[in-house]
Design an enzyme around this catalytic site. Sequence first.
Site, PDB file in Angstrom:
ATOM      1  N   GLY A 170       0.833  -1.190   0.000  1.00 36.31           N
ATOM      2  CA  GLY A 170       0.000   0.000   0.000  1.00 36.31           C
ATOM      3  C   GLY A 170       0.868   1.241   0.000  1.00 36.31           C
ATOM      4  O   GLY A 170       2.073   1.155   0.297  1.00 36.31           O
ATOM      5  N   GLN A 227       2.975   9.874   2.044  1.00 36.69           N
ATOM      6  CA  GLN A 227       4.331   9.299   2.027  1.00 36.69           C
ATOM      7  C   GLN A 227       5.191   9.822   0.884  1.00 36.69           C
ATOM      8  O   GLN A 227       6.408   9.683   0.916  1.00 36.69           O
ATOM      9  CB  GLN A 227       4.256   7.763   1.950  1.00 36.69           C
ATOM     10  CG  GLN A 227       3.690   7.131   3.218  1.00 36.69           C
ATOM     11  CD  GLN A 227       3.527   5.640   3.066  1.00 36.69           C
ATOM     12  OE1 GLN A 227       2.548   5.181   2.501  1.00 36.69           O
ATOM     13  NE2 GLN A 227       4.490   4.871   3.546  1.00 36.69           N
ATOM     14  N   CYS A 229       6.372  -0.620   7.313  1.00 34.55           N
ATOM     15  CA  CYS A 229       5.992   0.604   6.607  1.00 34.55           C
ATOM     16  C   CYS A 229       7.156   1.037   5.729  1.00 34.55           C
ATOM     17  O   CYS A 229       8.314   1.035   6.173  1.00 34.55           O
ATOM     18  CB  CYS A 229       5.655   1.705   7.612  1.00 34.55           C
ATOM     19  SG  CYS A 229       5.155   3.253   6.855  1.00 34.55           S
ATOM     20  N   LEU A 230       6.837   1.436   4.514  1.00 35.28           N
ATOM     21  CA  LEU A 230       7.883   1.897   3.593  1.00 35.28           C
ATOM     22  C   LEU A 230       8.554   3.166   4.121  1.00 35.28           C
ATOM     23  O   LEU A 230       9.679   3.476   3.739  1.00 35.28           O
ATOM     24  CB  LEU A 230       7.290   2.144   2.205  1.00 35.28           C
ATOM     25  CG  LEU A 230       6.783   0.887   1.488  1.00 35.28           C
ATOM     26  CD1 LEU A 230       6.017   1.266   0.224  1.00 35.28           C
ATOM     27  CD2 LEU A 230       7.935  -0.060   1.158  1.00 35.28           C
ATOM     28  N   HIS A 244      -3.942   1.224   8.066  1.00 41.28           N
ATOM     29  CA  HIS A 244      -2.553   1.724   8.088  1.00 41.28           C
ATOM     30  C   HIS A 244      -2.414   2.920   7.145  1.00 41.28           C
ATOM     31  O   HIS A 244      -1.828   3.954   7.513  1.00 41.28           O
ATOM     32  CB  HIS A 244      -1.626   0.567   7.700  1.00 41.28           C
ATOM     33  CG  HIS A 244      -0.179   0.918   7.542  1.00 41.28           C
ATOM     34  ND1 HIS A 244       0.816   0.368   8.322  1.00 41.28           N
ATOM     35  CD2 HIS A 244       0.470   1.740   6.672  1.00 41.28           C
ATOM     36  CE1 HIS A 244       1.991   0.850   7.945  1.00 41.28           C
ATOM     37  NE2 HIS A 244       1.814   1.685   6.946  1.00 41.28           N
ATOM     38  N   GLU A 245      -2.948   2.793   5.935  1.00 38.63           N
ATOM     39  CA  GLU A 245      -2.830   3.895   4.948  1.00 38.63           C
ATOM     40  C   GLU A 245      -3.651   5.106   5.371  1.00 38.63           C
ATOM     41  O   GLU A 245      -3.218   6.248   5.193  1.00 38.63           O
ATOM     42  CB  GLU A 245      -3.278   3.437   3.557  1.00 38.63           C
ATOM     43  CG  GLU A 245      -2.572   2.224   2.984  1.00 38.63           C
ATOM     44  CD  GLU A 245      -1.069   2.265   3.079  1.00 38.63           C
ATOM     45  OE1 GLU A 245      -0.486   3.360   3.144  1.00 38.63           O
ATOM     46  OE2 GLU A 245      -0.466   1.180   3.117  1.00 38.63           O
ATOM     47  N   HIS A 253      -1.836   7.284   7.719  1.00 37.05           N
ATOM     48  CA  HIS A 253      -0.868   8.200   7.073  1.00 37.05           C
ATOM     49  C   HIS A 253      -1.548   9.506   6.670  1.00 37.05           C
ATOM     50  O   HIS A 253      -0.959  10.580   6.776  1.00 37.05           O
ATOM     51  CB  HIS A 253      -0.267   7.555   5.820  1.00 37.05           C
ATOM     52  CG  HIS A 253       0.849   6.591   6.086  1.00 37.05           C
ATOM     53  ND1 HIS A 253       2.012   6.945   6.742  1.00 37.05           N
ATOM     54  CD2 HIS A 253       1.009   5.282   5.752  1.00 37.05           C
ATOM     55  CE1 HIS A 253       2.829   5.887   6.799  1.00 37.05           C
ATOM     56  NE2 HIS A 253       2.238   4.864   6.218  1.00 37.05           N
TER      57      HIS A 253
HETATM   58  O1  GNR Z   1       4.243  -2.676   2.354  1.00 38.38           O
HETATM   59  C1  GNR Z   1       3.640  -2.595   3.424  1.00 38.38           C
HETATM   60  N1  GNR Z   1       3.392  -3.715   4.138  1.00 38.38           N
HETATM   61  C2  GNR Z   1       2.560  -3.761   5.241  1.00 38.38           C
HETATM   62  C3  GNR Z   1       2.586  -4.904   6.030  1.00 38.38           C
HETATM   63  C4  GNR Z   1       1.776  -5.006   7.137  1.00 38.38           C
HETATM   64  C5  GNR Z   1       0.921  -3.988   7.454  1.00 38.38           C
HETATM   65  C6  GNR Z   1       0.887  -2.835   6.690  1.00 38.38           C
HETATM   66  C7  GNR Z   1       1.698  -2.717   5.588  1.00 38.38           C
HETATM   67  S1  GNR Z   1       1.622  -1.292   4.615  1.00 38.38           S
HETATM   68  C8  GNR Z   1       3.241  -1.267   3.931  1.00 38.38           C
HETATM   69  C9  GNR Z   1       3.379  -0.175   2.904  1.00 38.38           C
HETATM   70  C10 GNR Z   1       3.242   1.163   3.574  1.00 38.38           C
HETATM   71  O2  GNR Z   1       4.062   1.644   4.296  1.00 38.38           O
HETATM   72  N2  GNR Z   1       2.129   1.799   3.397  1.00 38.38           N
HETATM   73  O3  GNR Z   1       1.904   2.954   4.015  1.00 38.38           O
HETATM   74 NI    NI Z   2       3.108   2.928   5.818  1.00 41.02          NI
END
Ligand code: GNR
Ligand code: NI
Length: 166
Positions: free
Chosen positions: A45, A50, A90-91, A132-133, A136
């Site tokens: 995601g 980001q 998270c990236l 999660h997104e 952000h």
């Molecule tokens: O790539 C991602 N993997 C992930 C794994 C477990 C829970 C959430 C994520 S999201 C993350 C990509 C990201 O940072 N999205 O904001």
């Molecule tokens: Ni993230």
Amino acid sequence: MVLDILEYPDSRLRKVASPVAAVTADVRKLVADLAETMYSAPGVGLAATQVNVHKRVLVIDVSEARNELRVFINPEIVAAEGEAECEEGCLSVPGYYDKVIRAAKITVRAQNEHAEVFELSTDGMLAVCIQHEMDHLIGKVFVDYLSPLKRARLRARLRKKQRLAG
Ligand code: GNR
Ligand code: NI
């Protein structure tokens, strides 16, 4: 176009995104760039925050084959139930993974890249990822859920990494 991803503790990750007033060509270009950046990272995601664009836009693909892109513009959670724990990454926090408790099942309402409103009820990885997104988009990063001790250790680790890089 692959965009640069901001890394924690960059203060720009704290900005609150604004709603998208109209799904214009600019917004569709942003969606395409977010998707390209997400696939190239690779991640499941990516939120506009980001890549330092503070609009309520995010993309997700939790499929194994990486061919089920989902686009959420102006997403809102309209129902949530239960609790589930999942190991997250998270990236914007590369190399760090930890467990977070979130709602187990959610219903989200959003627009797609054609400005069509849709509603999706889901659980599992997709539900985790949407939450999660969406965090952000309000300036929240998953490490905000960690205990103060864990966050202090993470900050120490990041300072060390920056020292070695600098
Ligand atoms: O790539 C991602 N993997 C992930 C794994 C477990 C829970 C959430 C994520 S999201 C993350 C990509 C990201 O940072 N999205 O904001
Ligand atoms: Ni993230």
